[in-house]
Design an enzyme around this catalytic site. Sequence first.
Site, mmCIF file in Angstrom:
data_model
loop_
_atom_site.group_PDB
_atom_site.id
_atom_site.type_symbol
_atom_site.label_atom_id
_atom_site.label_comp_id
_atom_site.label_asym_id
_atom_site.label_seq_id
_atom_site.Cartn_x
_atom_site.Cartn_y
_atom_site.Cartn_z
ATOM 1 C CB SER A 130 41.842 6.449 26.814
ATOM 2 O OG SER A 130 42.966 6.204 26.557
ATOM 3 C CB SER A 144 30.214 43.876 47.165
ATOM 4 O OG SER A 144 28.853 43.975 47.274
ATOM 5 C CB CYS A 180 1.700 64.805 37.257
ATOM 6 S SG CYS A 180 3.446 65.578 38.289
ATOM 7 C CE LYS A 226 35.453 42.084 40.258
ATOM 8 N NZ LYS A 226 34.202 41.857 39.309
#
Length: 673
Positions: free
Chosen positions: A34, A82, A416, A119
Site C-alpha cells: 500500500s 545454445s 511416387c 535451468k
Amino acid sequence: MDPKLEQRARELRALLQKASIAYYVHDAPILEDSVYDRLYRELQELERAYPELITPDSPTQRVGEKPAEQFPTVSHRIPLYSLENAFNLEELKEWQERLWRVLGRTPEEGELEYVCELKIDGAALALTYVDGLLQRGATRGDGQSGEDITPNIRAIPSIPLRLATAAPPPVLEVRGEAYLPIAEFERINRERCSAGDPPFANPRNCAAGTLRQLDSRVVAARKLSFFAYALHWPEGWPSGDPPQTQWECLQRLKDLGLPVNPLSQVCRGLEEVVQFYERWRQAQLPYACDGVVVKLNSLRLQEEAGFTQKFPRWAIALKYPAQEVPTRIRAIVASVGRTGAVTPVAELEPVLLAGTTVSRASLHNADRLEELDVHIGDTAIVRKAGEIIPEVVGILKELRPPDAVPYRLPSHCPECGTLLVRPAGEAITRCPNPACPAKIRGQLQHWASRDAMDIEGLGEKRVAQLVEKLGVRTVADLYRLTPEHLESLEGMGSRSSQKLVQAIQRSRQQPWERVLYGLGIPHVGVVTAQILAQHFPAPELLAQARAEDIAQIYGIGAEIAEAVVAWFADPAHQKLLQELRELGIPALPRQAAPAVSQVLAGKKFVITGTLPTLSRQQAKAWIESRGGKVTASVSRQTDYVVVGSDPGSKLKQAQALGIPLLSEAELLALDPK
C-alpha cells in the site's frame, strides 16, 4: 520549475527503485504494497502535472500506451549460444572428460570447480545497458540476431530500467531468462477458459508468446519474471577488478540490481554437481524447471575451452528425465523428407506430453520398427527426444489387442512409386527419385524457412499447391511465379497473390549464407553455412574448393567437406545454381575474392592465456580468415602456440614438444598486410 518538486521526484524515483530491488532481487521487501502504491501514484501525479520531470528510468514509464507495429531484427553484439544437453550422468562424465582434454589437464591436477544453476524453462533475453540505462532488450532469435522487444522488456517489473550503481560500465550486456511463475500461468489459463479462449499449453509457450505481444500493456498484465545469469562488458569494467569467475558474475549482477536465482551453487567436482542435481530434481518450485546448467566457474578457463559451432565447451545442461506417457497407435504412415529419407511415423490417440498435445511420433527407421516389433493398435510409450521431437520408445506388448496388425516399411515410395533403396551401412531407407513430389515439397519448404530465405506465407499447404497445381519443381521456379499464376490456386485472391510474390522477390536480397543453408546440402546447418560463406564469399568459390581445403576450416571436418564437394559436383545442382545466379541470387557480385590473403593456409594454431588486446574469439577469427586453423589441444601437428598472460598447461606441452611460441604481436606480424 520549483527545485523542491524536482528534488521530490528524484527522491521518489530512488525510493521506488530501491524498493523494487529489495523485492525482486533480495526477496526482502522494505515497503508495504500500500505504501509503494501511494508513492508510485504521487510520482505519477507529479509527472502528469510537470511532464519535464519524466525520465527514461522512471518506474511510471515501464508500460507505453501505444502498441508497436512490429519488432525490428537486431544483431547481438555477443552471440547467444545454445547449450549441449546431457540426459544422464554418463553423458555428464563424458563431457567432463572432453573438457579435461580441451584444457590439457588431468584429474590428478585437482577437481574442476563449477557453478550449478537451475535451468528455468522460459525465454532467453539479451539486455543492453548503456551508461547504466536500459537501452535495448531483444529475444535470442537464432543466437546471432533477434527481435528488438524493448517496450515489452520495460514492462517486466523485475528488470531494472537503471542499474543500481553510480559507476556503471559504459556498456553492459546481460543475459537471462524471462519466465512465467506457475501460479501466474494458472491464473491466466483460468481467465482464458472463462472467456472461451483455449488455454496455453505450458508456461514456456505463454512466456514466449507474451514477449512477442505488440501491446506492452498485455505484457505488464501477465506479470512475467526474470533471472539474470550472465554479463559481458565489451568496452571495459569501470573501476576495480572485473569478475574473474561465474560466481562473481552472479554476485555483480545482484549488486547491480538484477534478479539472480538464489538457488545457484558453487560445486567442486562432479560428485557435488550430482548432489545439487538430485536435491532439486523432485523439488516443488514456483516456476517450470527442466534441468541444471553446469558451468566452469573460472572465466579464464572458460575462454581457454572456447566454443564449438553451436555450444560453449565449458557449459552443459543436465536435463531431468523426459516425461513418458502411454497411448494407442491408430495408424503408421511412411513420411518422405526432402533428402528422400523415409521415416515411419505413428499416428496416435492424442495425449498430453511435456505440456503439449502429441498426436504423431517418430519410429525412426526399419531397424527400430523391427526392434520394437510395432503393431498398429499397440499401446506405445511416447516421450520427447531432447524435449522437442516426440518418439516411440517402447511397446506394452501385454496390452496388444488380438486384431493388432504388424507393420513393415513399404518397398516402394508412397509418394511416387519408385523402388526404395537402403545404402549399405545405413539405417535409413531412401527414395532415389529426384523428381519425387515429397522431396520437392521438402526442399521448397526448407528454402522458404525462417533460417533460410524467410519467405512469409510459403508454408506447407501453399507449397503443396505450387507443386501439384503449378508444376513448381525447383526453388528457382518460385522466382518465375506471377500473381496471375497464384490467383488460380484455391484460397488465393488478388491481394494475397501479390503479397506472396512480393515476399518471394524480397528474398532475392538474402545474404549468401542463408542461400547456402537453404540449398539443403547434407550436414550443412545454419552455423556451418555461416562459416563456409565467410571463407568462400560466393558460390563459384565454394564450388571450386577441394574437400581437403574445406576440411581445414575450423569447425568443419572431412564429412561435411565431402558432402559439400559431392553436392556441387552434381550436374542438377550446377544447373540450379546457374539458374539462381541468372535470377540474381545470391545478391552479390558475380566475381568475388577473399577479403584477405591466405598466408596462414594449412597452419595449425593453439591459443593459451589472455592476449593483450585480442579476445580469444577475435584471435581465432583473425587466424581462420587467413586460412589457418585453431585447435583446442597441443599435438605434434601444431605449428604455433600463441601465448598470453597466465597461460595454462598448453605452454608446458608446447615447450616439451619444441613447438614455436608466438606473442600477440608476433602473431599479427605473420601477415604484414
